[in-house]
Scaffold this motif. Sequence first.
Motif, PDB file in Angstrom:
ATOM      1  N   LEU A   1       0.865  -1.179   0.000  1.00 53.74           N
ATOM      2  CA  LEU A   1       0.000   0.000   0.000  1.00 53.74           C
ATOM      3  C   LEU A   1       0.903   1.230   0.000  1.00 53.74           C
ATOM      4  O   LEU A   1       1.715   1.406   0.922  1.00 53.74           O
ATOM      5  CB  LEU A   1      -0.912   0.022   1.220  1.00 53.74           C
ATOM      6  N   PRO A   2       0.798   2.077  -1.021  1.00 53.69           N
ATOM      7  CA  PRO A   2       1.684   3.248  -1.107  1.00 53.69           C
ATOM      8  C   PRO A   2       1.278   4.351  -0.139  1.00 53.69           C
ATOM      9  O   PRO A   2       0.120   4.444   0.277  1.00 53.69           O
ATOM     10  CB  PRO A   2       1.532   3.704  -2.556  1.00 53.69           C
ATOM     11  N   PHE A   3       2.240   5.204   0.214  1.00 55.93           N
ATOM     12  CA  PHE A   3       1.994   6.339   1.083  1.00 55.93           C
ATOM     13  C   PHE A   3       1.484   7.550   0.310  1.00 55.93           C
ATOM     14  O   PHE A   3       1.107   8.549   0.920  1.00 55.93           O
ATOM     15  CB  PHE A   3       3.280   6.723   1.825  1.00 55.93           C
ATOM     16  N   ALA A   4       1.503   7.492  -1.003  1.00 53.96           N
ATOM     17  CA  ALA A   4       1.025   8.611  -1.826  1.00 53.96           C
ATOM     18  C   ALA A   4       0.336   8.033  -3.059  1.00 53.96           C
ATOM     19  O   ALA A   4       0.243   6.813  -3.228  1.00 53.96           O
ATOM     20  CB  ALA A   4       2.184   9.531  -2.207  1.00 53.96           C
ATOM     21  N   GLU A   5      -0.135   8.903  -3.932  1.00 53.79           N
ATOM     22  CA  GLU A   5      -0.888   8.459  -5.099  1.00 53.79           C
ATOM     23  C   GLU A   5       0.007   7.665  -6.049  1.00 53.79           C
ATOM     24  O   GLU A   5       1.243   7.786  -6.040  1.00 53.79           O
ATOM     25  CB  GLU A   5      -1.497   9.653  -5.820  1.00 53.79           C
ATOM     26  N   LEU A   6      -0.633   6.854  -6.921  1.00 50.58           N
ATOM     27  CA  LEU A   6       0.079   5.940  -7.803  1.00 50.58           C
ATOM     28  C   LEU A   6       0.276   6.490  -9.209  1.00 50.58           C
ATOM     29  O   LEU A   6       0.603   5.732 -10.118  1.00 50.58           O
ATOM     30  CB  LEU A   6      -0.690   4.612  -7.887  1.00 50.58           C
TER      31      LEU A   6
END
Length: 440
Positions: free
Chosen positions: A69-74
């Motif tokens: 799960l990323p900490f910012a947008e993809l």
Amino acid sequence: MLAELQAMTSAISLPARVGRVERISGLIVEAVGLRAAIGDLCSLGACAGGPKSNLAEVVAVRGDAITLLPFAELRGLAVGSLVHASGPSSDIAVGTELLGRVIDGFGNALDGKPLPRLGARQPLRRDAPAALRRPRIDTLLETGVRCIDALLTLGRGQRMGIFAGSGVGKSTLLGMMARQADADFNVIALIGERGREVREFIEEQLGTEGLKKSVVVVTTSDQAAPMRIRAAYAAVAVAEWLRDRGASVLLTMDSITRLAMARREIGLSAGEPPTARGYTPSVFAELPALCERLGADEGGGSITGLLTVLVEGDDFNEPISDCLRATLDGHIVLSRELAHQAHYPAIDVLKSSSRVMDGLISDADRDTIHRSRATLALLARHRQMIEIGAYDAGSNVALDRAIGMEAALRDFLCQGREVLTREAAMQRLHAIVGNVKDGE
């Protein structure tokens, strides 16, 4: 020989832990070709730490595939993009130099000022103090809010929940206590807060004097679930570091419900089964584990936790409220009905409770508090009859006395800018109800 071995090992080029993105679905990324453990950080993008990389946390491992799960947008990420395992990042830089600063979950400055050089690091996750090594809570903590100090007395090291729906005055109450509480330091965690309200809370509710002895950890509502969880744990880690040095710390978190929602989001993405209202089992394991890390320490320090619980739909029996009410050392309930009557702070005393209060107060204070609550309960029980004019004065002596005291009690429970010590608050309360005898 030792020097030769050091030179040889420093010259060895270790293979990079690199994989590639295999699937992107919604907010999750699946990668293959690298080994990583739950909680590890990975860089998504062209090169680790490069301008096009994006940090993500490993939340599930299935065979050769890992879920991140990323900490910012993809934006810009595609199937085949490189994934670099950065290893665990389970600590944060700490120090008294953080006082007066606003940071995020990674310790980065959000207030536009350069971050000072910090020499110590504190783990984000560690075990709670052993149950039998915890000192008993035996010292009062004055909050400057007379309704709480007098009728819901808190102790240093207590964990208290503030239960309320949206727009009932949680942030205002937290700001009052952060400014006025008799604590050495404040650690304030704004988890999933609206961006507009962050600056408003710091400048208006907390104020310049309150900020001087505070560390504010912020993550806004538009940030990813891992960032919201990391910010909560970063705040607890900073509070623990201060407690370990003998300080009395007031930790306020607004709100722990958004932490639970973030954990639910991660759990569902990792494939956990949903249970009550979609919350996954990991939520109900993580909340008590986090709360147990707060409290008093053998070294004399303490963390007093004030955790706001955002009650969904004003349902005080929803799963997160129910779990936390059973976990914490008491609860303060804010009433929407009182807020609509311009009664601030909108604390419903009869629905609130402090589980450690009896061990902190004198017999005389206990008697005054019991009479006050009995008076409020009597008024609440006959409220409808009084309002429709069905009650005849003189038919109930105790109720007549309660009606005569109602205006003074309501004035005591409301609070403007005036701040009283607990002793002065108890003297005022005793002057209102002190001469009332049970059964009169």
